[in-house]
Design a protein around this motif. Structure first.
Motif, short mmCIF file in Angstrom:
data_model
loop_
_atom_site.label_atom_id
_atom_site.label_comp_id
_atom_site.label_asym_id
_atom_site.label_seq_id
_atom_site.Cartn_x
_atom_site.Cartn_y
_atom_site.Cartn_z
N VAL A 677 0.91 -1.22 0.06
CA VAL A 677 0.06 -0.06 0.14
C VAL A 677 1.02 1.38 -0.17
N SER A 678 2.06 1.20 -0.29
CA SER A 678 2.94 2.36 -0.23
C SER A 678 4.20 2.11 -1.35
N ASN A 679 4.59 3.06 -1.86
CA ASN A 679 5.92 3.00 -2.77
C ASN A 679 5.67 1.70 -3.79
N GLN A 680 4.40 1.62 -4.34
CA GLN A 680 4.07 0.56 -5.28
C GLN A 680 4.93 0.41 -6.26
N PHE A 681 5.79 1.61 -6.90
CA PHE A 681 6.37 1.71 -8.01
C PHE A 681 7.82 0.74 -7.97
N LEU A 682 7.98 0.64 -6.94
CA LEU A 682 9.25 -0.49 -6.85
C LEU A 682 9.03 -1.64 -7.13
N PHE A 683 7.91 -2.20 -7.44
CA PHE A 683 7.56 -3.65 -7.53
C PHE A 683 7.04 -3.65 -9.16
N ASP A 684 7.39 -4.95 -9.65
CA ASP A 684 6.90 -5.22 -11.15
C ASP A 684 5.27 -5.46 -11.03
N PRO A 685 4.86 -5.16 -12.02
CA PRO A 685 3.23 -5.17 -12.11
C PRO A 685 2.71 -6.64 -11.63
N ASP A 686 3.24 -7.67 -12.23
CA ASP A 686 2.76 -9.02 -12.25
C ASP A 686 3.05 -9.46 -10.61
N GLU A 687 4.00 -8.94 -9.88
CA GLU A 687 4.44 -9.49 -8.48
C GLU A 687 3.37 -8.64 -7.72
N LEU A 688 3.36 -7.30 -8.09
CA LEU A 688 2.47 -6.27 -7.12
C LEU A 688 0.95 -6.89 -7.37
N ALA A 689 0.36 -7.33 -8.29
CA ALA A 689 -0.85 -8.13 -8.42
C ALA A 689 -1.05 -9.32 -7.73
N TYR A 690 0.21 -10.22 -7.70
CA TYR A 690 -0.22 -11.22 -6.99
C TYR A 690 -0.07 -11.18 -5.49
N ILE A 691 0.71 -10.15 -4.80
CA ILE A 691 0.53 -9.84 -3.42
C ILE A 691 -0.79 -9.25 -3.13
N ALA A 692 -1.18 -8.49 -3.92
CA ALA A 692 -2.58 -7.97 -3.69
C ALA A 692 -3.66 -8.98 -3.27
N THR A 693 -3.72 -10.27 -3.58
CA THR A 693 -4.76 -11.23 -3.62
C THR A 693 -3.93 -12.34 -2.72
N HIS A 694 -2.69 -12.46 -2.26
CA HIS A 694 -2.29 -13.60 -1.61
C HIS A 694 -1.37 -13.24 -0.41
#
Length: 805
Positions: A677-694
């Motif tokens: 929920v912060s500094n999201q730009f540090l992550f790759d899109p696919d990794e960010l999407a996976y962590i959002a639901t797991h």
């Protein structure tokens, strides 16, 4: 030591008043680390040193061969024998009661007076030591670890580790339960699977956060005793709450003696060290300094025995001065400095992914990245104890500076960006803590902390323009040559404030049951403004002799470090190959959590000397703070998991039988979180999407951690061994994997030679680090916030010699 005649009456009055206070209070002195020179058995009373003067022999047994000022007596005996020495010694010199002391301390050319002066000076030093022991005990009453888990390591225990006090602080902490190692770039260690949530205190005074990096400002040589407090901490402990490392400076270092040593071996290691402490009038002082040079400043990114481009030079200094103002007051100064230069080690064989002019490749073994770190701190504390009230008022400051220099050509060709990173922080603050014994069953504690921090985070980034279609490096459509790099300057400065206040009541319900309840309030004005009221409550029960049970709950509030929370202006990087694929950039938030902890410590009476303990904890967090290295610069950036939980179980055991000491610890833990929920730009899109639901494991989470050690004293020879085990930190996509487990064993032997004097040994030591030459990875270069692989140290041989002076 000579005393002017005019100052004698005041000295005697202070001495008499101190004796009266000690006799009346009968408060046992605080146990400190072991004496620097041999001391009597607990049943024997310390006495003044022997002198060659033809006077009557002293009636009490003296420590052997203490021809100088003796060391303070064992503190575990409460110090109540010291005044007896002070009274008896002058009485043996002359029959008159009052006048003789004036004659004894006079400047004297004659032989008889010269033989008496050292004894008088010794007695004065003992009285000052006894006064400071009383203040140390009062300070312990201000900061008791009620209801929390406490694991302690004395100066003797540090000396009983392989490498002794040449062991760095982070390596010594790995011998505590629930503490596991990490790479220097990722914080060096973790307490209960937490990242960067460890608070450091010296003599109860909190040291403010620095700017990160891997330089360690504190040296194990200054430690008299250190205690790691974990669990449901009392209300007086705020901010960093995964653990509190409370270091008590050496109290046996004020006997006008010191030590010089030199230590070195593998990886071209050389580290001279010197310390000296003494007593002058009512003032105790201690100073130390260390220099370190080697070719393994940071973990090797390859499994080779020697790293490439990994030299380091470090200097550390420490000073402690304490003056007793009157029988109820003292003032203390503590200061330290650390200056370190590092080469960033190279990993050969890295591909070149970009082109700079006509240059299309670069040998990664020839990179020349460097980093410098400077840390300084100063503390001035006034302590007062009288009429059932103990309080300490402190002023502290800390200056930290970090600078990462890239390789301008190599970083561009390999990474597509070359970043010069500068971070600076200057903190000033005030801390006050009070313990008030309002009744036999109630002790009220309250206090506050406030600090102001001026931070500066600057990045000078050189990168390539990007192709608007492919997103890769842009080339001139006519010539086919790459477009020249561009420079982006990004800077953020902030004056931030922290404030915390607490009140708590220690209620002894019965002689065996203690309730500690408190309320804490914290407020932050930084890049985010936030506050929280945090209740704390714990019970400590001693049902039987040798059995201690504790259980507690704590609400915690943890602000992010200001330099790590500094925002990045990602809009400046649009149109370059360094532009992030994710454009969301919410600010870093403070962490809020509920902590539940319970444990028991039991002495096993059928096996004298055996003690075991078990502790379990659960943490439920919102906006869990985490850090990671998201680029080639060895600096950390922060982010939050929206929800997280951390559970663990720790077992400890220790055994002492004469000169044999054994200990062992095993911890199981799991920390998982979800939704960045912060500094999201540090992550790759696919990794960010996976962590959002797991729910995923945090990168520094480790299932099983263990440590063990042994030491045996055989006459003047000491044999030591230590071991650490880790099941492996997380790796892979979204931390779904982990690196292999490992075990590292260290051994050592030391021997005391008495060439100079019986109480001034010459110590020679030999140590082997990683005895079985286990090759293991701490990090493999994958996982969240992990930029490069790091391997544990290969087998190393080290020798040292020290001389007590």
């Amino acid at each position: 030591m000579y005393f002017a005649p005019l100052r004698i009456p005041r000295s005697l009055l202070v001495t008499v008043s101190t004796l009266a206070l000690v006799a009346a209070s009968d408060v046992p002195a605080l146990a400190q680390a072991g004496a620097a020179s041999p001391t009597p058995q607990p049943s024997a009373s310390p006495s003044a040193p022997e002198t060659p003067a033809p006077t009557q022999p002293l009636p009490q047994q003296s420590p052997p061969a203490t021809d100088q000022t003796p060391s303070p007596p064992p503190q575990a005996q409460g110090g109540n024998v010291l005044p007896e020495t002070r009274v008896v010694a002058p009485a043996e010199r002359r029959p008159p009661r009052t006048p003789p002391p004036r004659q004894v301390v006079r400047r004297q050319p004659s032989a008889p007076t010269q033989t008496q002066a050292p004894s008088e000076a010794a007695t004065q030093a003992q009285v000052v030591a006894q006064q400071n022991q009383k203040f140390d005990a009062a300070r312990q009453n201000i900061f008791p670890p009620i209801g929390s888990g406490s694991y302690e390591m004395s100066h003797q225990a540090i000396e009983s580790l392989p490498q002794g006090n040449n062991t760095t602080l982070d390596k010594a902490l790995l011998q505590f339960p629930g503490v596991h190692q990490d790479s220097a770039a990722s914080g060096e260690l973790h307490v209960r699977n937490e990242h960067a949530n460890l608070q450091y205190r010296i003599n109860g005074i909190m040291l403010p956060d620095g700017v990160g990096g891997f330089g360690q400002i504190l040296d194990t040589g200054i430690v008299g005793n250190m205690a790691l407090l974990t669990g449901a901490l009392p209300a007086q402990y705020g901010l960093r709450t995964a653990g509190v490392l409370d270091i008590t400076t050496k109290a046996d270092a004020f006997d006008n003696s010191g030590k010089v040593s030199v230590y070195g071996g593998s990886h071209q290691t050389i580290t001279p060290f010197a310390e000296y402490g003494g007593t002058v009038g009512q003032t105790q002082y201690y100073v130390s300094g260390r220099y370190l040079y080697n070719n393994l400043g940071i973990e090797n990114p390859t499994p080779a025995n020697e790293a490439i481009h990994d030299r380091t030079q470090q200097e550390k200094g420490f000073a402690y001065v304490s003056t007793v103002i009157d029988p109820n007051s003292r003032i203390t100064y503590i200061g330290g400095v650390s200056n370190a230069l590092y080469q960033i080690p190279n990993n050969p064989g890295q591909p070149s992914n970009f082109q700079l002019g006509n240059i299309t490749s670069f040998n990664s073994a020839l990179l020349n990245e460097r980093q410098s770190e400077l840390n300084q701190f100063n503390v001035v504390a006034y302590q007062h104890s009288a009429e059932g009230i103990d309080y300490q008022l402190s002023y502290f400051n800390r200056y930290s500076q970090l600078h990462f220099w890239p390789d301008p050509t190599g970083d561009l060709l390999i990474n597509g960006i070359s970043s010069s990173v500068y971070r600076q922080s200057y903190v000033n603050g005030i801390q006050e803590d009070t313990a008030w014994r309002i009744a036999d069953a109630h002790t009220l504690r309250f206090g506050f902390t406030t600090s102001a921090e001026r931070s500066l985070v600057t990045g000078i980034n050189t990168t390539f323009p990007s192709d608007p279609v492919s997103g890769g490096q842009a080339f001139d459509p006519t010539t086919g040559a790459p477009l020249p790099p561009v420079t982006i300057y990004d800077s953020s400065s902030k004056l931030g404030w922290l404030f915390g206040a607490y009140v708590q009541d220690e209620w002894k319900i019965t002689n065996n049951l203690t309730l500690n309840a408190g309320l804490r309030f914290d407020q932050m004005w930084q890049y985010v403004d936030a506050n929280q009221f945090s209740p704390r409550i714990s019970l400590t029960w001693v049902p039987l002799d040798g059995t201690t049970v504790h259980a507690g709950y704590a609400r915690t509030f943890t602000p992010p470090q200001q330099v790590i929370a500094a925002p990045t202006n990602i809009a400046l990087f649009q149109g370059t190959v360094a532009a992030p694929a994710v454009t969301q950039n919410d600010p870093v938030l403070p962490e809020r959590a509920h902590v539940f902890d319970a444990g028991v410590v039991q002495k096993i009476w059928p096996i004298p000397g055996l003690e075991v303990g078990l502790d379990g904890y659960v943490k439920l967090a919102r906006d869990l703070l985490d850090d990671g290295q998201f680029g080639q610069a060895y600096v950390l950036d922060g982010f939050n998991y929206a929800k997280a939980n951390n559970v663990g179980l720790e077992f400890k055991a220790s055994y002492t039988n004469g000169n044999l000491k054994l200990y062992g610890n095993v911890a199981w833990a799991r920390q998982i979180g979800t939704n960045i929920v912060s500094n999201q730009f540090l992550f790759d899109p696919d990794e960010l999407a996976y962590i959002a639901t797991h729910y995923i494991h945090t990168d520094h989470s480790q299932w099983v951690t263990a440590s063990a050690g042994a030491s045996y004293q055989w006459y003047d020879t000491k044999f030591t061994a230590s071991m650490i085990y880790g099941s492996g930190l997380r790796s892979g996509f979204a931390n779904t994997d982990h690196v292999p487990s490992y075990t590292q064993v260290n051994v050592g032997v030391s021997h005391d030679f008495h060439f100079v004097a019986p109480n001034k040994p010459t110590t020679v030591r030999f140590d082997i680090v990683n005895l079985f030459d286990k090759i293991y990875e701490i990090r493999d270069g994958s996982g969240i916030g992990v930029f490069a692989p790091q391997f544990g140290p290969r087998r190393g041989f080290f020798v040292g010699i020290s001389q007590k002076i």
